[in-house]
Structure formats: C-alpha cells, structure tokens
Design an enzyme around this catalytic site. Structure first.
Site, PDB file in Angstrom:
ATOM      1  N   CYS A  15      16.996  -9.657  51.180  1.00  9.62           N
ATOM      2  CA  CYS A  15      15.778 -10.400  50.378  1.00  9.62           C
ATOM      3  C   CYS A  15      15.783 -11.813  51.012  1.00  9.62           C
ATOM      4  O   CYS A  15      16.095 -12.897  50.083  1.00  9.62           O
ATOM      5  CB  CYS A  15      16.887 -10.429  49.077  1.00  9.62           C
ATOM      6  SG  CYS A  15      16.664  -8.685  48.178  1.00  9.62           S
ATOM      7  N   ALA A  19      10.799 -13.385  53.060  1.00  6.84           N
ATOM      8  CA  ALA A  19      10.297 -12.001  52.519  1.00  6.84           C
ATOM      9  C   ALA A  19       9.684 -12.301  51.026  1.00  6.84           C
ATOM     10  O   ALA A  19       8.580 -11.880  50.500  1.00  6.84           O
ATOM     11  CB  ALA A  19      11.437 -10.730  52.415  1.00  6.84           C
ATOM     12  N   ARG A  21       8.842 -15.167  49.760  1.00  8.40           N
ATOM     13  CA  ARG A  21       7.846 -16.177  49.374  1.00  8.40           C
ATOM     14  C   ARG A  21       6.592 -15.909  50.346  1.00  8.40           C
ATOM     15  O   ARG A  21       5.533 -16.271  49.780  1.00  8.40           O
ATOM     16  CB  ARG A  21       8.399 -17.653  49.937  1.00  8.40           C
ATOM     17  CG  ARG A  21       7.588 -18.744  49.926  1.00  8.40           C
ATOM     18  CD  ARG A  21       8.268 -20.104  50.207  1.00  8.40           C
ATOM     19  NE  ARG A  21       9.211 -19.578  51.584  1.00  8.40           N
ATOM     20  CZ  ARG A  21       8.756 -20.084  52.839  1.00  8.40           C
ATOM     21  NH1 ARG A  21       7.397 -20.350  52.932  1.00  8.40           N
ATOM     22  NH2 ARG A  21       9.497 -19.998  53.689  1.00  8.40           N
ATOM     23  N   ARG A  22       6.560 -15.036  51.377  1.00  7.96           N
ATOM     24  CA  ARG A  22       5.294 -15.015  52.268  1.00  7.96           C
ATOM     25  C   ARG A  22       5.026 -13.593  52.560  1.00  7.96           C
ATOM     26  O   ARG A  22       3.997 -13.179  52.138  1.00  7.96           O
ATOM     27  CB  ARG A  22       5.473 -15.813  53.336  1.00  7.96           C
ATOM     28  CG  ARG A  22       5.600 -17.361  53.382  1.00  7.96           C
ATOM     29  CD  ARG A  22       4.347 -18.006  52.983  1.00  7.96           C
ATOM     30  NE  ARG A  22       3.197 -17.687  53.917  1.00  7.96           N
ATOM     31  CZ  ARG A  22       2.817 -18.067  54.969  1.00  7.96           C
ATOM     32  NH1 ARG A  22       3.621 -19.074  55.393  1.00  7.96           N
ATOM     33  NH2 ARG A  22       1.772 -18.079  55.653  1.00  7.96           N
ATOM     34  N   SER A  40      19.342  -4.514  49.442  1.00 10.84           N
ATOM     35  CA  SER A  40      20.170  -5.659  49.558  1.00 10.84           C
ATOM     36  C   SER A  40      21.520  -5.123  49.514  1.00 10.84           C
ATOM     37  O   SER A  40      21.860  -4.286  48.840  1.00 10.84           O
ATOM     38  CB  SER A  40      19.830  -6.812  48.536  1.00 10.84           C
ATOM     39  OG  SER A  40      20.794  -7.860  48.578  1.00 10.84           O
ATOM     40  N   ARG A  41      22.569  -6.001  50.000  1.00 10.22           N
ATOM     41  CA  ARG A  41      24.086  -5.666  49.718  1.00 10.22           C
ATOM     42  C   ARG A  41      24.309  -5.979  48.352  1.00 10.22           C
ATOM     43  O   ARG A  41      25.285  -5.533  47.870  1.00 10.22           O
ATOM     44  CB  ARG A  41      24.833  -6.660  50.682  1.00 10.22           C
ATOM     45  CG  ARG A  41      24.721  -6.304  52.124  1.00 10.22           C
ATOM     46  CD  ARG A  41      25.309  -7.393  53.018  1.00 10.22           C
ATOM     47  NE  ARG A  41      24.683  -8.492  52.906  1.00 10.22           N
ATOM     48  CZ  ARG A  41      25.464  -9.649  53.365  1.00 10.22           C
ATOM     49  NH1 ARG A  41      26.553  -9.655  53.941  1.00 10.22           N
ATOM     50  NH2 ARG A  41      24.914 -10.993  53.322  1.00 10.22           N
ATOM     51  N   LYS A 100      10.715 -12.533  63.861  1.00  7.30           N
ATOM     52  CA  LYS A 100      11.230 -13.027  64.986  1.00  7.30           C
ATOM     53  C   LYS A 100      12.556 -13.735  65.247  1.00  7.30           C
ATOM     54  O   LYS A 100      12.929 -14.260  64.276  1.00  7.30           O
ATOM     55  CB  LYS A 100      10.166 -13.828  65.638  1.00  7.30           C
ATOM     56  CG  LYS A 100       9.470 -14.962  64.613  1.00  7.30           C
ATOM     57  CD  LYS A 100      10.804 -16.136  64.481  1.00  7.30           C
ATOM     58  CE  LYS A 100      10.409 -16.817  63.232  1.00  7.30           C
ATOM     59  NZ  LYS A 100      11.454 -17.783  63.009  1.00  7.30           N
ATOM     60  N   ASP A 180      15.124 -19.622  66.906  1.00  6.09           N
ATOM     61  CA  ASP A 180      14.343 -19.843  65.716  1.00  6.09           C
ATOM     62  C   ASP A 180      12.934 -20.548  66.229  1.00  6.09           C
ATOM     63  O   ASP A 180      12.100 -20.040  66.241  1.00  6.09           O
ATOM     64  CB  ASP A 180      15.189 -20.413  64.649  1.00  6.09           C
ATOM     65  CG  ASP A 180      14.498 -20.424  63.266  1.00  6.09           C
ATOM     66  OD1 ASP A 180      13.733 -21.494  63.108  1.00  6.09           O
ATOM     67  OD2 ASP A 180      14.530 -19.299  62.740  1.00  6.09           O
ATOM     68  N   TYR A 238       9.054 -33.157  61.182  1.00  4.37           N
ATOM     69  CA  TYR A 238       8.288 -32.021  61.334  1.00  4.37           C
ATOM     70  C   TYR A 238       7.189 -32.125  62.301  1.00  4.37           C
ATOM     71  O   TYR A 238       6.108 -33.180  62.318  1.00  4.37           O
ATOM     72  CB  TYR A 238       7.982 -31.638  60.035  1.00  4.37           C
ATOM     73  CG  TYR A 238       6.586 -30.118  60.013  1.00  4.37           C
ATOM     74  CD1 TYR A 238       7.632 -29.038  59.868  1.00  4.37           C
ATOM     75  CD2 TYR A 238       5.507 -29.989  60.168  1.00  4.37           C
ATOM     76  CE1 TYR A 238       6.914 -27.679  59.993  1.00  4.37           C
ATOM     77  CE2 TYR A 238       4.895 -29.195  60.154  1.00  4.37           C
ATOM     78  CZ  TYR A 238       5.587 -27.882  60.166  1.00  4.37           C
ATOM     79  OH  TYR A 238       4.823 -26.805  60.359  1.00  4.37           O
TER      80      TYR A 238
END
Length: 328
Positions: A15, A19, A21-22, A40-41, A100, A180, A238
């Site tokens: 979760c 996942a 939000r987008r 989910s766990r 990714k 990342d 950013y």
C-alpha cells in the site's frame, strides 16, 4: 490470455504512497484493467486502500498471488523486496508491473527477464516519465536536426530531504539516491542515447547516520564519443530537467520526470541568435504507463527489456566506479 474484451484483473502487493496517489487512480481511469485485490501485511491498510477501488482486501502478499481472480500484479514494495516478490509472481503465472528499479542487482534483473520471457509473461519496470508525450516531441526535434549532430546530454533529478523514517534511508530495503532519484537521469540517457553507454566515472556522497548515498553524479560515454552527465540527490532543492547539446544548439526540458497531469510542458530550443519556446499539450504519463502495460499484457506491443537490463548494468557500474564510501 484473457480475451481483449475482458478486463485484466490487477493485484497490488503493498500500500505504498505511489500506489494510492498515482498508480491505482490511473488504473481505475484506464479501460480494460481493474484493481481486483490489494494485499498488505496489515489487514487494516489493505481494507482502507481496497475500499477506494472496489477491490478485495488481502492480508499477505502471497495470498494475492494465490488468487484465481488476479491476472497481473503491481509491485510498489521497497526495492530490496522486489527480486523475491517479482520471482514469486512470475512463477505464479502473473504479469508484473514493478516500480523502479526492478531490482538492486543486474544478475537478479537478468534472471527475472529470462523467467518472464520463458513463461510468456509481461515484466515491466515502471519508469512512467518515458511515456509522456513531451519526450517524443524532443526526439522528433533531434531527428529533424533542430540542434545539429548531438554532442552531449545532461540531466538532473534531485529532491529535498525526506522524513527520517522514509524507506529511502534504509540500506537493507534498497535505499539511497542512486537507486531512487538517480534512476531517472540514467533512464533518460538510455531513452535518448540508446544502450551503447558505459560508465566513465562516478561519485557518491554517503550519509554515515543512515548508511545510504544521498547524492552524486555519473559520467557516461557512448561508443561514438557522446557524453552524458547525470546529477541526482535527496538533500537538494528540487530539480527535474535535461538538456541535449548539439553542434548547432541546445534543447532543454524542465519538469521532465514527475510533471502533474495538468502541466503543459515547455520545450526550449536554444540557438546562437534566438530561443524558441514550444508549449505542448498537457499529458498524463501515469495513465499512459498503465495503458502501455496493458498493451504488453495483451500482446499488442512486445515489451523490449533492453533498457531495463542496461539500466541495471549502468547503476551497478556507477556504484563500483564511485569507489569507497564518501561520508556526508
């Protein structure tokens, strides 16, 4: 394979914020695919997310893979868990869309690509930005010779520090800036320059408190001498941009990697005596990515894993080239 008129039923392993939000909203907005189960766990977390999409809540990831009403799975788990759960999903006969990077190891990535191919399953690494229309427009400019022969490429993606409990700061879960945010400029270089790229040098800045790299740079070289300079980090203001530099000018793109669906991109073509600003229509790279995955599952497009394999090779080579940890 299910008939084209029958929706592909998607199971979700975890979760994660991306996942909720987008990706799952994009799945809900895409004809031909629906969220069937969320695992989910924590049963409570599964219920909370599943309720939003009319899906079945499931406690435990393996139970999602065991379901007969799941054709494909989306894996937004921490990177360090990808190899195990992608392998399990493919062996359970499920197509896989994974966040990714696909894994933290070139050998694991190659093994999973081979496994998917042997079983006739789609395995897609979810770099959403490559599905945004602005990059195809840029490619068209290059092909038409807008800046002459390409000489160099540069790209940067960096974000401000995350909360202390963010998984990016956990080395055992595949954390760190290179895996990342560093993946984005690397994939952009592959997208525009192809896979004939090799690491010429790299530097990483490590944080002794967390044990992960928090920033760095990589220099790539293509066989014909074109170079790519990549900068990334997660202790920065950013930035999300790239530049293609040719013999007769430059193309620059800002908001390159994570633009919202409402954003109207501006592509700038810089020449010696003037600058041209090209404003493009808004595009939703997330829904485009889901549609591309659906085509791969249906067999309408044959997914080519060469960029995924090259990505894993370059990231590993950059880490080796950076040498011993340089503490922050």
């Amino acid at each position: 394979m299910r008939p084209d008129s029958t929706p592909i039923r998607l199971g979700v392993l975890g979760c994660a914020d991306i996942a909720a939000r987008r990706v799952l909203p994009a799945v809900a907005a895409t004809p031909g695919i629906r969220v069937a189960a969320v695992g989910s766990r924590s049963r409570g977390k599964a219920e909370q997310l599943a309720d939003r999409f009319g899906a079945a809540p499931v406690q435990g990831y393996q139970r999602v893979l065991d379901r007969d009403d799941v054709d494909a799975v989306y894996v937004p788990l921490p990177t360090g868990l990808h190899a195990e759960w992608i392998d399990r999903a493919l062996r359970a006969g499920k197509h896989v869309l994974a966040e990714k990077p696909l894994t933290t190891s070139p050998s694991d990535t190659a093994a999973l690509v081979d496994l998917a191919r042997s079983r006739g399953l789609a395995l897609v690494e979810n770099f959403m930005f490559v599905h945004h229309g602005q990059h195809e427009h840029v490619r068209g400019l290059l092909d038409r010779g807008a800046i002459g022969r390409l000489r160099a490429f540069s790209a940067a993606f960096a974000i401000p520090p995350r909360p202390a409990d963010d998984i990016r700061y956990r080395p055992e879960l595949g954390g760190g800036a290179l895996f990342d945010v560093g993946g984005y400029p690397t994939r952009a270089a592959l997208h525009f320059l192809g896979t004939d790229l090799h690491v010429a040098g790299a530097a990483l800045r490590h944080d002794t408190a967390t044990g992960v790299d928090v920033g760095g740079a990589v220099l790539l070289r293509r066989g014909d001498g074109v170079v790519a300079q990549l900068t990334f980090g997660m202790e920065h203001g950013y930035a999300s941009r790239y530049e293609l530099w040719g013999a007769e000018g430059r193309i620059t793109v800002d908001h390159a990697f994570t633009p919202p669906a409402s954003h109207r991109p501006v592509v700038r073509v810089h020449r010696q005596d003037h600058e041209e600003r090209i404003t493009l229509a808004a595009d939703d790279q997330c829904t485009n990515s889901i549609a591309a995955f659906l085509r791969a599952v249906r067999g309408a497009d044959e997914h080519d894993p060469q960029h995924t394999l090259a990505q894993a090779r370059l990231i590993a080579a950059a880490r080796r080239a950076a040498g011993p940890d340089e503490p922050a």
